[in-house]
Design a protein around this motif. Structure first.
Motif, short mmCIF file in Angstrom:
data_model
loop_
_atom_site.label_atom_id
_atom_site.label_comp_id
_atom_site.label_asym_id
_atom_site.label_seq_id
_atom_site.Cartn_x
_atom_site.Cartn_y
_atom_site.Cartn_z
N ALA A 41 -18.54 55.02 -21.43
CA ALA A 41 -17.53 55.36 -20.23
C ALA A 41 -18.52 55.15 -19.06
O ALA A 41 -18.30 54.57 -17.98
CB ALA A 41 -16.78 56.57 -20.19
N PRO A 42 -19.63 55.96 -18.89
CA PRO A 42 -20.41 55.96 -17.77
C PRO A 42 -21.03 54.47 -17.23
O PRO A 42 -21.13 54.09 -16.16
CB PRO A 42 -21.85 56.79 -18.08
N LEU A 43 -21.20 53.87 -18.40
CA LEU A 43 -21.83 52.17 -18.33
C LEU A 43 -20.49 51.53 -17.76
O LEU A 43 -20.98 50.82 -16.73
CB LEU A 43 -22.26 51.61 -19.75
N ALA A 44 -19.41 51.65 -18.08
CA ALA A 44 -18.42 50.92 -17.65
C ALA A 44 -18.14 51.30 -15.94
O ALA A 44 -17.80 50.49 -15.43
CB ALA A 44 -16.99 51.26 -18.36
N VAL A 45 -18.05 52.58 -15.79
CA VAL A 45 -18.14 53.08 -14.42
C VAL A 45 -19.08 52.59 -13.35
O VAL A 45 -18.87 51.97 -12.21
CB VAL A 45 -18.23 54.62 -14.23
N GLY A 46 -20.27 52.74 -14.20
CA GLY A 46 -21.51 51.84 -13.11
C GLY A 46 -21.30 50.52 -12.86
O GLY A 46 -21.43 50.01 -11.69
N LEU A 47 -20.91 49.76 -13.89
CA LEU A 47 -20.67 48.48 -13.65
C LEU A 47 -19.50 47.91 -12.71
O LEU A 47 -19.47 47.11 -12.20
CB LEU A 47 -20.32 47.61 -15.00
N ALA A 48 -18.48 48.75 -12.86
CA ALA A 48 -17.42 48.67 -11.96
C ALA A 48 -17.67 48.90 -10.51
O ALA A 48 -17.43 48.28 -9.51
CB ALA A 48 -16.02 49.46 -12.18
N ALA A 49 -18.64 49.96 -10.33
CA ALA A 49 -18.99 50.22 -8.88
C ALA A 49 -20.19 49.44 -8.31
O ALA A 49 -20.58 49.60 -7.46
CB ALA A 49 -19.49 51.75 -9.01
N GLY A 50 -20.53 48.32 -9.20
CA GLY A 50 -21.70 47.69 -8.83
C GLY A 50 -23.22 48.24 -8.65
O GLY A 50 -23.93 47.99 -8.12
N GLN A 51 -23.31 49.50 -9.59
CA GLN A 51 -24.47 50.32 -9.62
C GLN A 51 -24.73 50.45 -11.41
O GLN A 51 -24.60 51.75 -11.84
CB GLN A 51 -24.41 51.63 -9.06
N PRO A 52 -24.91 49.36 -12.10
CA PRO A 52 -25.15 49.65 -13.49
C PRO A 52 -26.47 50.64 -13.73
O PRO A 52 -26.26 51.48 -14.78
CB PRO A 52 -25.54 48.08 -13.88
N ALA A 53 -27.48 50.56 -12.96
CA ALA A 53 -28.57 51.64 -12.99
C ALA A 53 -27.99 53.22 -13.10
O ALA A 53 -28.51 53.86 -13.98
CB ALA A 53 -29.65 51.30 -12.10
#
Length: 650
Positions: A41-53
């Motif tokens: 889930a955190p990876l998905a949120v990071g990708l959606a927000a444009g901040q995968p790191a």
């Protein structure tokens, strides 16, 4: 085709291959689901927000929470997850502040390793906290973290908090369910113990009962430490657990009776299982027992214990102020903190382990500072994972980690080579994360194989290096295992001169004291119960230490294998003592005091012999006494133990 006569079959020694056999444990499906959601889930949120790191850092924090979520009771889960996260935040902050500072980073990480090792000796939560303190400090010092300095600990902490929230979702609906299930499981293990009376399986079932009692008392007393008289459900659970102890005490006498006169009635284990169901379902009301009429003292002991347990288990509201804690109530928090601090600061074992860990981390960091090593922080990470003697043999863990890493890298190479970066990482992480709790239950090598591809996928999200991460990871792991083996194992005499003999000698001396407590004249049933529970708990620890020593190379492993029968003999001595006491309590004639003194003397001589000798020396001893008396089985067990080991008088 038969093998030619005289030929030998080459095979690795048992101490080397023991860790590669998967432990036959069920898959924890709830933990599997939590891990899949917590890391993907955190990876998905990071990708959606444009901040995968950022998403990868949160997943890293969640990974430590998933690994630390090993408790059953919800309150213990809060401690096991939340407290280590605080130490992890401190660690990554220190690492971030010294990132790129060369020898300053070496000095700081060495000091952090010393502190981490010292606090790890306090207890289970402190051990995980020390591990996470050092791990995050190494990661912070080896990877560039986002600015400002507080962002990395915040993101990692969010990951741990996410795991904690997922873990506690069932708390409002289940509350005391883990404790209730543990107490019910104890009753079921007691039922299996009674089914095994008179058979060779008895010893194995008795060990299972000891482990189940330990776990149940730890769970119930930990929850109830501050709630005496104010939590009726916990008071009732403790009362139900306490009345299982007389059933356990009566089992050795029942075992002896079954050996002489045949198996017990099937109605006895069936009645114990009914009690287990009543505990788990919270049933009350008048118990219905259909038991045979007891005739012998052992049968009377079982009958009395079973009827007493049935009365308490089915009672709706036991007296909150008439429920003794068999192991003693936990001390106040400030007292425990003071004891823990004193143990960490002034314990020789604490300093010894802290210095070993600091030496290994210092060497690892110095090496990667002098020699350019790609992804150098992996060397220190490997050292940290391997150098956890409270998690198992250092030698065994180094070997298992090397093989586990190699196996995990095969899967990681496939993922990094074939799966494109981006949203495909989310379902892949969901699957890989689910493997961690499933494989962790099987053994350390399997856990390492499951964690390795997860770490590499998160590292790739941070560094964007893809398949190029695979081989440096293998090299660094092998270097770290080598440092741990040489500087953390071979250079320390205690690694190959184990103190297992001293621990066993202490247990034998405690067994002698238990004989005196059981037949010494003063009637103190509560003291006898506490002494017996403490002795069985200590023997369980001794057994675990021996099992860990069996995975060490010679001479430690071979010595542990040779002394293993003596561990079993001491457990049988305690059983025989309990059986004799139970028979006396239910009508059998008491023993001659001189007979008790002779047994105690033999046990104390055995303890001294174990303490003074590095090898087993057979001793023949004659213990006179009434061949039909209650102590006859105990004298036989003591003579058998003396025949295994004694002082070398040649």
């Amino acid at each position: 085709m038969a093998r030619p006569s005289g030929s030998t079959r080459l095979s690795p020694p048992a101490w080397l291959t023991a860790g590669f056999k998967p432990t036959p444990t069920p898959i924890p499906w709830a933990a599997v689901g939590r891990a899949a959601v917590a890391l993907s889930a955190p990876l998905a949120v990071g990708l959606a927000a444009g901040q995968p790191a950022y998403g990868a850092l949160v997943s890293m924090g969640a990974l430590s929470g998933v690994i630390g979520d090993t408790a059953d009771a919800y309150r213990m889960r809060i401690l096991n997850i939340a407290v280590p996260q605080l130490f992890g935040a401190v660690g990554v902050t220190l690492g971030t502040l010294v990132f790129g500072h060369g020898w300053v980073a070496v000095a700081v990480l060495t000091l952090v390793a010393l502190v981490s090792g010292m606090i790890s000796s306090i207890g289970a939560v402190a051990s995980v906290s020390g591990l996470l303190l050092l791990l995050n400090a190494v990661v912070g010092a080896g990877l560039p973290m986002p600015d400002p300095w507080w962002k990395a600990p915040l993101l990692l902490g969010l990951g741990g908090l996410f795991v904690l929230v997922l873990t506690l979702l069932g708390w409002p609906f289940r509350r005391a369910a883990p404790e209730r299930s543990a107490v019910a499981a104890t009753y079921r293990s007691v039922a299996e113990l009674y089914e095994a009376t008179g058979t060779p399986a008895y010893d194995e079932k008795r060990q299972a009962v000891t482990a189940s009692l330990n776990q149940s008392y730890d769970l119930v007393l930990a929850r109830r430490a501050r709630q005496h008289g104010r939590a009726p459900s916990l008071v009732r659970l403790l009362a139900q657990l306490n009345v299982a102890v007389p059933l356990v005490e009566a089992a050795p006498a029942a075992h002896l009776r079954a050996q002489l006169h045949g198996p017990l009635s099937d109605s006895i284990p069936a009645a114990v299982r009914e009690l287990a169901d009543a505990v788990e379902e919270g049933r009350t009301g008048a118990p219905v027992l259909d038991l045979p009429t007891p005739e012998r003292p052992a049968e009377k002991a079982v009958d009395h214990a079973l009827r007493y347990a049935a009365a308490v288990v089915h009672k709706a509201e036991p007296d909150a102020y008439n429920v003794d804690d068999r192991l003693g109530r936990p001390a106040a928090l400030r007292v425990r903190v003071r004891r823990a601090a004193r143990a960490a600061l002034f314990s020789e074992a604490s300093w010894r382990y802290g210095l070993r860990l600091a030496l290994c981390i210092g060497l690892a960091q110095a090496l990667v500072s002098l020699i350019p090593v790609p992804r150098s922080y992996w060397v220190a990470l490997t050292v940290t994972f391997v150098m956890k003697p409270d998690f198992g043999s250092v030698f065994s863990r180094a070997v298992l980690r090397a093989f586990g890493t190699a196996a995990g890298l095969l899967l990681a190479a496939l993922v990094l080579a074939e799966v494109p970066r981006g949203w495909w990482d989310v379902p892949v992480m969901c699957v890989l994360a689910a493997l961690i709790p499933a494989f962790s239950a099987k053994g350390y090598a399997f856990q390492t194989a499951a964690i390795t591809p997860v770490i590499l996928l998160l590292s790739d999200t941070l560094n964007q290096q893809g398949f190029d991460l695979v081989m440096p990871r293998l090299y660094d792991s092998l270097i770290g295992c080598g440092i741990a083996l040489i500087a953390g194992y071979l250079l320390w005499p205690e690694s190959w001169h184990s103190r297992i003999g001293d621990r066993l000698a202490d247990a034998v001396a405690d067994a002698a004291a238990y004989v005196t407590c059981a037949f010494g004249g003063a009637e103190d049933q509560g003291g006898r119960l506490r002494a017996r529970r403490k002795l069985y708990r200590d023997l369980s620890t001794v057994r675990s230490e021996f099992q860990r020593a069996l995975t060490e190379p010679p001479p430690t492993g071979t010595r542990a294998a040779a002394w293993w029968p003596l561990v079993v003999a001491v457990e049988r001595i305690v059983d025989a003592t309990t059986a004799a006491r139970i028979r006396v309590d239910h009508g059998a004639p008491g023993p001659d005091p001189a007979e008790v003194v002779a047994v105690e003397r033999e046990l104390r001589e055995l303890a001294e012999g174990i303490r003074e000798s590095e090898t087993l020396v057979e001793v023949r001893s004659e213990l006179p006494g009434d061949e039909n008396g209650v102590l006859a089985p105990l004298r036989q067990e003591v003579s058998a133990a003396r025949a295994i080991a004694g002082p070398d008088l040649r």
